[in-house]
Design a protein around this motif. Structure first.
Motif, PDB file in Angstrom:
ATOM      1  N   PRO A 180       0.817  -1.227   0.000  1.00  0.00           N
ATOM      2  CA  PRO A 180       0.000   0.000   0.000  1.00  0.00           C
ATOM      3  C   PRO A 180       0.847   1.272   0.000  1.00  0.00           C
ATOM      4  CG  PRO A 180      -0.877  -1.587   1.572  1.00  0.00           C
ATOM      5  CD  PRO A 180       0.454  -2.112   1.129  1.00  0.00           C
ATOM      6  N   LEU A 181       1.933   1.286   0.756  1.00  0.00           N
ATOM      7  CA  LEU A 181       2.797   2.464   0.790  1.00  0.00           C
ATOM      8  C   LEU A 181       3.467   2.690  -0.562  1.00  0.00           C
ATOM      9  CD1 LEU A 181       4.137   4.784   2.271  1.00  0.00           C
ATOM     10  CD2 LEU A 181       5.865   3.178   3.127  1.00  0.00           C
ATOM     11  N   ILE A 182       3.851   1.611  -1.239  1.00  0.00           N
ATOM     12  CA  ILE A 182       4.446   1.752  -2.568  1.00  0.00           C
ATOM     13  C   ILE A 182       3.465   2.419  -3.523  1.00  0.00           C
ATOM     14  CG2 ILE A 182       5.245   0.461  -4.596  1.00  0.00           C
ATOM     15  CD1 ILE A 182       6.503  -1.559  -2.691  1.00  0.00           C
ATOM     16  N   LEU A 183       2.205   1.974  -3.495  1.00  0.00           N
ATOM     17  CA  LEU A 183       1.202   2.545  -4.381  1.00  0.00           C
ATOM     18  C   LEU A 183       0.985   4.031  -4.100  1.00  0.00           C
ATOM     19  CD1 LEU A 183      -1.466  -0.305  -4.472  1.00  0.00           C
ATOM     20  CD2 LEU A 183      -0.015   0.446  -6.346  1.00  0.00           C
ATOM     21  N   VAL A 184       0.801   4.379  -2.832  1.00  0.00           N
ATOM     22  CA  VAL A 184       0.583   5.784  -2.481  1.00  0.00           C
ATOM     23  C   VAL A 184       1.797   6.628  -2.857  1.00  0.00           C
ATOM     24  CG1 VAL A 184       0.167   7.377  -0.563  1.00  0.00           C
ATOM     25  CG2 VAL A 184      -1.019   5.186  -0.634  1.00  0.00           C
ATOM     26  N   SER A 185       2.998   6.077  -2.662  1.00  0.00           N
ATOM     27  CA  SER A 185       4.228   6.807  -2.975  1.00  0.00           C
ATOM     28  C   SER A 185       4.380   7.036  -4.474  1.00  0.00           C
ATOM     29  CB  SER A 185       5.439   6.053  -2.433  1.00  0.00           C
ATOM     30  OG  SER A 185       5.350   5.886  -1.031  1.00  0.00           O
ATOM     31  N   LEU A 186       3.927   6.090  -5.297  1.00  0.00           N
ATOM     32  CA  LEU A 186       4.008   6.276  -6.748  1.00  0.00           C
ATOM     33  C   LEU A 186       3.176   7.480  -7.179  1.00  0.00           C
ATOM     34  CD1 LEU A 186       3.737   2.571  -7.997  1.00  0.00           C
ATOM     35  CD2 LEU A 186       5.754   4.043  -8.085  1.00  0.00           C
ATOM     36  N   GLY A 187       1.947   7.570  -6.667  1.00  0.00           N
ATOM     37  CA  GLY A 187       1.123   8.725  -6.994  1.00  0.00           C
ATOM     38  C   GLY A 187       1.725  10.005  -6.465  1.00  0.00           C
TER      39      GLY A 187
ATOM     40  N   LEU B 230       3.964  -0.220 -14.859  1.00  0.00           N
ATOM     41  CA  LEU B 230       3.210   0.587 -15.814  1.00  0.00           C
ATOM     42  C   LEU B 230       3.528   2.070 -15.663  1.00  0.00           C
ATOM     43  CD1 LEU B 230      -0.304  -1.151 -15.701  1.00  0.00           C
ATOM     44  CD2 LEU B 230       1.439  -1.315 -17.494  1.00  0.00           C
ATOM     45  N   THR B 231       3.686   2.522 -14.430  1.00  0.00           N
ATOM     46  CA  THR B 231       4.030   3.928 -14.202  1.00  0.00           C
ATOM     47  C   THR B 231       5.395   4.250 -14.786  1.00  0.00           C
ATOM     48  OG1 THR B 231       2.749   3.892 -12.140  1.00  0.00           O
ATOM     49  CG2 THR B 231       4.291   5.710 -12.443  1.00  0.00           C
ATOM     50  N   ALA B 232       6.357   3.354 -14.575  1.00  0.00           N
ATOM     51  CA  ALA B 232       7.695   3.570 -15.127  1.00  0.00           C
ATOM     52  C   ALA B 232       7.671   3.577 -16.651  1.00  0.00           C
ATOM     53  CB  ALA B 232       8.650   2.495 -14.613  1.00  0.00           C
ATOM     54  N   LEU B 233       6.911   2.677 -17.248  1.00  0.00           N
ATOM     55  CA  LEU B 233       6.841   2.626 -18.710  1.00  0.00           C
ATOM     56  C   LEU B 233       6.187   3.880 -19.278  1.00  0.00           C
ATOM     57  CD1 LEU B 233       5.843  -1.115 -19.345  1.00  0.00           C
ATOM     58  CD2 LEU B 233       8.052  -0.023 -19.763  1.00  0.00           C
TER      59      LEU B 233
ATOM     60  N   ALA C   5       6.753  10.570 -23.749  1.00  0.00           N
ATOM     61  CA  ALA C   5       7.153  11.947 -23.421  1.00  0.00           C
ATOM     62  C   ALA C   5       6.508  12.450 -22.141  1.00  0.00           C
ATOM     63  CB  ALA C   5       6.776  12.874 -24.577  1.00  0.00           C
ATOM     64  N   LEU C   6       5.646  11.646 -21.531  1.00  0.00           N
ATOM     65  CA  LEU C   6       4.923  12.099 -20.351  1.00  0.00           C
ATOM     66  C   LEU C   6       5.870  12.493 -19.223  1.00  0.00           C
ATOM     67  CD1 LEU C   6       2.266  12.550 -18.857  1.00  0.00           C
ATOM     68  CD2 LEU C   6       2.289  10.130 -18.215  1.00  0.00           C
ATOM     69  N   GLY C   7       6.897  11.676 -18.991  1.00  0.00           N
ATOM     70  CA  GLY C   7       7.833  11.978 -17.917  1.00  0.00           C
ATOM     71  C   GLY C   7       8.537  13.310 -18.117  1.00  0.00           C
ATOM     72  N   LEU C   8       8.984  13.580 -19.351  1.00  0.00           N
ATOM     73  CA  LEU C   8       9.653  14.848 -19.650  1.00  0.00           C
ATOM     74  C   LEU C   8       8.709  16.028 -19.482  1.00  0.00           C
ATOM     75  CD1 LEU C   8      11.741  13.853 -22.807  1.00  0.00           C
ATOM     76  CD2 LEU C   8      12.563  14.191 -20.468  1.00  0.00           C
TER      77      LEU C   8
ATOM     78  N   PHE D   3      12.365  13.198 -11.291  1.00  0.00           N
ATOM     79  CA  PHE D   3      11.843  12.232 -10.327  1.00  0.00           C
ATOM     80  C   PHE D   3      12.351  10.843 -10.677  1.00  0.00           C
ATOM     81  CE2 PHE D   3       8.886  12.369 -13.847  1.00  0.00           C
ATOM     82  CZ  PHE D   3       8.543  11.046 -14.051  1.00  0.00           C
ATOM     83  N   SER D   4      12.197   9.934  -9.738  1.00  0.00           N
ATOM     84  CA  SER D   4      12.682   8.563  -9.928  1.00  0.00           C
ATOM     85  C   SER D   4      11.654   7.578  -9.397  1.00  0.00           C
ATOM     86  CB  SER D   4      14.023   8.362  -9.216  1.00  0.00           C
ATOM     87  OG  SER D   4      14.414   6.994  -9.238  1.00  0.00           O
ATOM     88  N   ILE D   5      11.061   6.793 -10.287  1.00  0.00           N
ATOM     89  CA  ILE D   5      10.095   5.770  -9.873  1.00  0.00           C
ATOM     90  C   ILE D   5      10.809   4.663  -9.097  1.00  0.00           C
ATOM     91  CG2 ILE D   5       8.444   4.044 -10.669  1.00  0.00           C
ATOM     92  CD1 ILE D   5       7.493   6.903 -10.979  1.00  0.00           C
ATOM     93  N   GLY D   6      11.951   4.220  -9.608  1.00  0.00           N
ATOM     94  CA  GLY D   6      12.711   3.185  -8.911  1.00  0.00           C
ATOM     95  C   GLY D   6      13.161   3.636  -7.532  1.00  0.00           C
ATOM     96  N   GLY D   7      13.585   4.897  -7.430  1.00  0.00           N
ATOM     97  CA  GLY D   7      13.996   5.431  -6.142  1.00  0.00           C
ATOM     98  C   GLY D   7      12.849   5.479  -5.154  1.00  0.00           C
ATOM     99  N   THR D   8      11.654   5.812  -5.639  1.00  0.00           N
ATOM    100  CA  THR D   8      10.481   5.859  -4.767  1.00  0.00           C
ATOM    101  C   THR D   8      10.157   4.474  -4.223  1.00  0.00           C
ATOM    102  OG1 THR D   8       9.523   7.797  -5.841  1.00  0.00           O
ATOM    103  CG2 THR D   8       8.007   6.306  -4.720  1.00  0.00           C
ATOM    104  N   VAL D   9      10.222   3.463  -5.067  1.00  0.00           N
ATOM    105  CA  VAL D   9       9.957   2.094  -4.613  1.00  0.00           C
ATOM    106  C   VAL D   9      10.973   1.689  -3.544  1.00  0.00           C
ATOM    107  CG1 VAL D   9       9.879  -0.330  -5.321  1.00  0.00           C
ATOM    108  CG2 VAL D   9       8.870   1.418  -6.787  1.00  0.00           C
ATOM    109  N   LEU D  10      12.245   2.010  -3.771  1.00  0.00           N
ATOM    110  CA  LEU D  10      13.263   1.703  -2.770  1.00  0.00           C
ATOM    111  C   LEU D  10      13.007   2.471  -1.480  1.00  0.00           C
ATOM    112  CD1 LEU D  10      16.528   1.702  -4.933  1.00  0.00           C
ATOM    113  CD2 LEU D  10      15.398  -0.264  -3.908  1.00  0.00           C
ATOM    114  N   GLY D  11      12.593   3.741  -1.608  1.00  0.00           N
ATOM    115  CA  GLY D  11      12.294   4.531  -0.422  1.00  0.00           C
ATOM    116  C   GLY D  11      11.148   3.952   0.391  1.00  0.00           C
ATOM    117  N   ALA D  12      10.101   3.495  -0.302  1.00  0.00           N
ATOM    118  CA  ALA D  12       8.971   2.879   0.397  1.00  0.00           C
ATOM    119  C   ALA D  12       9.398   1.593   1.099  1.00  0.00           C
ATOM    120  CB  ALA D  12       7.837   2.600  -0.594  1.00  0.00           C
ATOM    121  N   LEU D  13      10.251   0.819   0.441  1.00  0.00           N
ATOM    122  CA  LEU D  13      10.735  -0.416   1.059  1.00  0.00           C
ATOM    123  C   LEU D  13      11.632  -0.118   2.258  1.00  0.00           C
ATOM    124  CD1 LEU D  13      11.503  -2.623  -2.077  1.00  0.00           C
ATOM    125  CD2 LEU D  13       9.563  -2.790  -0.506  1.00  0.00           C
TER     126      LEU D  13
END
Length: 361
Positions: A62-69, A194-197, A203-206, A283-293
């Motif tokens: 749950p924390l990973i999901l909230v952190s992604l948003g 899916l968020t990372a992709l 171009a969404l991330g940029l 921003f970093s999606i991978g970093g957020t997942v690591l932060g949540a973990l």
């Protein structure tokens, strides 16, 4: 003739934005071996995978999901304090619908409950997006409104009581297993992928980074910043709603008062630990997942060590501050310069050399 010192490859790796979060996570995991010798052991019982590391991933989903948003919201220069209330509202609506249904265990009932929760989350996200993008309210104020009011709405839905349900299909979301793994882990991994992709393969991330880095310039070049800002708040609310379904499903109950309480603060910490700046931009999606973990592993470690519950938050705050300082380039540079100076390893510059010659050194 002197040659410029070459940077070892090992030191070059430390400059990667994911290195320090990954290193801290590894240290926390290894530290648990001192208290639990079989911490990394995995067991397969009844077709279900069990183990301490599996529990960290399971309870951290749950924390990973909230952190992604939260990551995408912060990338645009905003903040979303309402995710905890959205967690409570989504769980309360889903459990209320299931409890009042003629057949709580039917798949149709569960799909209806999920649809109601997600649909409400879209409306809540749109409300935040309109206040921030259209009306011009500061993000922290706009989402603070829903943070306070939303918790009250969740308690109104549950009538101030804990709604308990019995529904096997609904139990799957947060407490069930699929392919031997907890379904919550697979669902959070899918959303993260899916968020990372979407943010890195398109171009969404940029565009999000452009809006967060310089909103005025992004509008001048034709980027529809208002739509993007509204979109990220809707996405944040949807992630929080799915997390709310996980939380209520795992315990087969909805608690409007305590569900998702302070999860917004943990999500912000996870985003910051992952290397995303609160000022917006990169921003970093991978970093957020690591932060949540890291946050979840820290909570697990605290309980494993046996630290008194009243000092848990203090311990967590100390570790989080330490992690943020470690991954700060300026802080590491100051420590390196100070350490080199104490060892006498600082090479005198031209001014120092001239001074030495003048005093006859």
């Amino acid at each position: 003739m002197t040659t410029a010192p070459t940077t070892p490859r090992a030191w070059a790796v430390t400059r990667h934005r994911l290195f320090w979060p990954a290193a801290v996570l590894a240290v926390l995991l290894l530290a648990n071996l001192a208290f639990t010798s079989d911490f990394f052991a995995l067991h397969l019982k009844g077709g279900h995978l069990y183990g301490s590391t599996v529990d960290i991933l399971h309870f951290g989903a749950p924390l990973i999901l909230v952190s992604l948003g939260m990551t995408l919201v912060i990338a645009t220069g905003g903040i979303d304090l309402s995710v905890g209330s959205t967690v409570a509202i989504a769980g309360a609506l889903a459990c209320l619908h299931i409890s009042e249904a003629a057949d709580p265990g039917s798949l149709g009932t569960v799909l209806g409950a999920v649809g109601i929760a997600l649909g409400t989350a879209v409306l809540l996200g749109l409300a935040n997006g309109v206040l921030v993008a259209r009306v011009g309210v500061q993000p922290i104020i706009a989402t603070l409104i829903l943070m306070v009011a939303g918790r009250g709405v969740a308690q109104l839905i549950t009538d101030g009581q804990i709604i308990t349900i019995t529904s096997e299909p609904y139990k799957l979301i947060g407490g069930g297993y699929w392919l031997a793994m907890p379904f919550a882990i697979l669902l959070s991994a899918l959303v993260a992928l899916l968020t990372a992709l979407l943010t890195r393969s398109t171009a969404l991330g940029l565009l999000l980074e452009a809006v967060g880095g310089n909103p005025v310039a992004s509008r001048l070049v034709g980027i529809r910043a208002m739509r993007l800002v509204g979109l990220v708040y809707v996405f944040s609310a949807l992630c929080a709603a799915v997390a709310g379904l996980m939380v209520s499903s795992n315990v087969s109950a909805a608690d409007g008062n305590n569900a998702g309480l302070w999860i917004e603060l943990d999500a912000i910490l996870a985003v910051v630990i992952g290397g995303t700046s609160l000022n917006g931009g990169r921003f970093s999606i991978g970093g957020t997942v690591l932060g949540a973990l890291i946050i979840q592993t820290l909570s697990t470690t605290v309980y494993t060590i046996g630290i008194p519950p009243e000092t848990t938050l203090v311990f967590k705050a100390f570790v989080v501050i330490t992690v943020c300082l470690i991954q700060s380039p300026n802080f590491r540079a100051k420590l390196a310069r100070r350490g080199a100076g104490r060892r006498g390893g600082v090479r005198p510059g031209p001014a120092a050399a001239i001074t030495n010659r003048e005093v006859g050194a």
